[in-house]
Design an enzyme around this catalytic site. Structure first.
Site, PDB file in Angstrom:
ATOM      1  CG  ASP A   1      37.421  32.238  34.071  1.00 16.30           C
ATOM      2  OD1 ASP A   1      38.297  32.976  34.549  1.00 16.30           O
ATOM      3  OD2 ASP A   1      36.523  32.645  33.311  1.00 16.30           O
TER       4      ASP A   1
ATOM      5  CG  ASP B   1      37.237  35.251  36.744  1.00 21.07           C
ATOM      6  OD1 ASP B   1      36.023  35.345  36.503  1.00 21.07           O
ATOM      7  OD2 ASP B   1      38.073  36.042  36.287  1.00 21.07           O
ATOM      8  CG  ASP B   2      32.788  33.914  35.617  1.00 22.62           C
ATOM      9  OD1 ASP B   2      31.972  34.490  36.355  1.00 22.62           O
ATOM     10  OD2 ASP B   2      33.255  34.431  34.582  1.00 22.62           O
TER      11      ASP B   2
ATOM     12  CG  HIS C   1      34.245  36.393  40.047  1.00 23.82           C
ATOM     13  ND1 HIS C   1      34.875  37.124  39.066  1.00 23.82           N
ATOM     14  CD2 HIS C   1      34.926  36.656  41.185  1.00 23.82           C
ATOM     15  CE1 HIS C   1      35.897  37.794  39.585  1.00 23.82           C
ATOM     16  NE2 HIS C   1      35.957  37.517  40.868  1.00 23.82           N
TER      17      HIS C   1
ATOM     18  NE  ARG D   1      29.378  37.646  37.279  1.00 22.02           N
ATOM     19  CZ  ARG D   1      30.640  38.074  37.102  1.00 22.02           C
ATOM     20  NH1 ARG D   1      30.933  39.355  37.199  1.00 22.02           N
ATOM     21  NH2 ARG D   1      31.599  37.220  36.850  1.00 22.02           N
TER      22      ARG D   1
ATOM     23  CE  LYS E   1      29.800  38.153  33.301  1.00 21.47           C
ATOM     24  NZ  LYS E   1      31.277  38.208  33.526  1.00 21.47           N
TER      25      LYS E   1
END
Ligand SMILES: *[C@@H]1O[C@H](CO)[C@@H](O)[C@H](O)[C@H]1NC(C)=O
Ligand SMILES: *[C@@H]1O[C@H](CO)[C@@H](O)[C@H](O)[C@H]1NC(C)=O
Length: 383
Positions: free
Chosen positions: A195, A216-217, A238, A271, A273
């Site tokens: 991340d 990742d993010d 991500h 995104r 979540k």
């Protein structure tokens, strides 16, 4: 002059490799700061232990080619107010399987800068095994920017972190400018959960001009208020994420803005979540002027049934409402791979309201046919 120092600070001062000459307080003491203007330089394999002891007695700390021993935090968490920390040359860390962090900086009014050509090189390749924080070797987190108030971090270049790069927590008033997190080698060498920025429990955080190449993010905001990420470029990871929100001690996200950013060669663009069955709130999130390119999974994914994986949760729930969301000028014409989905919105029955949705052009992938409870202004088939 000694009356300003406790004995420990005075002894530590002698360890400085190049302290500025001690002048009379009348000359060196800046009246507005009310403390001695002392520049201390630390370097080599003893630099980390020395600075951890004497940090409070230096108003400027220069970390010049520090080689941090294995299993050790470069610990700058006890700085005096208004300290300046400058990284010079290559900072390295020894290898050990432990949870880290490798670097920690805390304080009030702190100025952190990378000098020209400086870089922080934790050489994460030594830990990478494709498992990230899910297993395999225990990997140290890299940088805890925790409990920083009214502080700035400018021009840091970070290469190849073992797992997550920058954790921002407990901060109030932090501006990060022109930070590069380059984990590009992780694409082929087993980087995972790398991340870029994980942000929680913080307020007034501004990150501008970041370059993140990772797995990742790029940015994940788990909680916090008044957070802005602008002018960033995210690659390989991500995307720009809120969450996952839910199940933590702080489950409120309020007023978060992503603007003028590019997300490319990534699994997701945008995104949000929200964890299924939990409570909290996601309010006032804005994505504007976002360009997407080469997205393999989801161009825009907004889900209230997150359960550890994308779209594998059950029935979306409304306990973490997503309100006052603005998606404005998100351009991704032909940006999504043919196997991916352009836009997915899965909301609980009363979970999503007061949205603004305009100039959204995300195409190239499939249209998701199971969107649920989509606010009337939005659409899962935009383009
Ligand atoms: C698209 O992104 C993937 C990573 O998600 C990368 O492997 C691939 O090379 C990229 N394709 C192009 C054409 O840049
Ligand atoms: C939309 O965003 C792009 C950057 O992603 C920007 O160049 C463009 O000016 C924006 N257009 C409008 C109408 O705001």
């Amino acid at each position: 002059m000694t009356r300003l120092f406790i004995p420990l600070g005075f002894a530590a001062l002698a360890w400085c490799v190049a302290c500025s000459p001690m002048a009379e307080p009348a000359i060196t003491q800046a009246p507005s700061l009310g403390k001695r203007a002392t520049t201390c330089t630390f370097s080599g394999s003893t630099g980390a232990s020395q600075v951890s002891v004497s940090q409070k007695s230096c108003s400027t700390i220069i970390l010049s080619a520090v080689a941090v021993p294995s299993g050790t935090t470069l610990d700058l968490s006890d700085l005096a107010d208004d300290t300046t920390v400058i990284f010079e040359g290559e900072t390295t860390w020894g290898y050990e399987e432990w949870s880290g962090p490798l670097l920690q900086i805390s304080g009030t009014g702190i100025t952190v800068k990378g000098a020209s050509g400086a870089y922080l090189n934790p050489d994460g390749v030594r830990w990478w095994d494709g498992e990230g924080s899910d297993g395999g070797k225990t990997k140290p987190k890299f940088f805890y920017a925790h409990n920083l108030a009214s502080s700035t971090i400018t021009d840091l270049y970070i290469e190849n972190t073992p797992v997550q790069a920058v954790s921002i927590s407990g901060c109030d008033g932090l501006v990060i400018t022109s930070m590069t997190i380059n984990n590009e080698a992780g694409d082929t060498e087993g980087g995972h959960n790398t991340d870029g920025f994980d942000i929680g429990d913080s307020t007034n955080v501004v990150i501008t001009g970041a370059n993140v190449y990772n797995q990742d993010d790029c940015v994940a905001v788990n909680s916090g208020t008044d957070i802005t990420f602008s002018g960033g470029v995210c690659s390989g990871g991500h995307g720009l994420s809120i969450g996952s929100v839910g199940g933590r001690s702080d489950n409120t996200v309020d007023t978060v803005t992503f603007e003028n950013c590019e997300v490319k060669d990534s699994v997701n663009g945008i995104r949000i979540k929200a964890t299924e069955g939990d409570t909290g709130e996601i309010k006032g999130v804005t994505y504007s002027e976002i360009t997407l390119d080469n997205i393999t999974g989801y161009g825009i994914l907004i889900e209230q049934n997150y359960d550890g994986g994308d779209l594998d949760g059950g029935t979306p729930s409304s306990g973490i409402p997503i309100t006052e969301l603005t998606i404005d000028n998100v351009s991704g014409s032909d940006a999504v791979s043919s196997s991916g989905y352009n836009i997915v919105i899965v909301c609980g029955s009363s979970g999503c309201s007061d949205w603004t949705w305009r100039k959204v052009d995300v195409t190239g992938g499939k249209t998701y046919s199971s969107c649920e409870n989509v606010p009337s202004v939005a659409s899962c088939s935009e383009g």
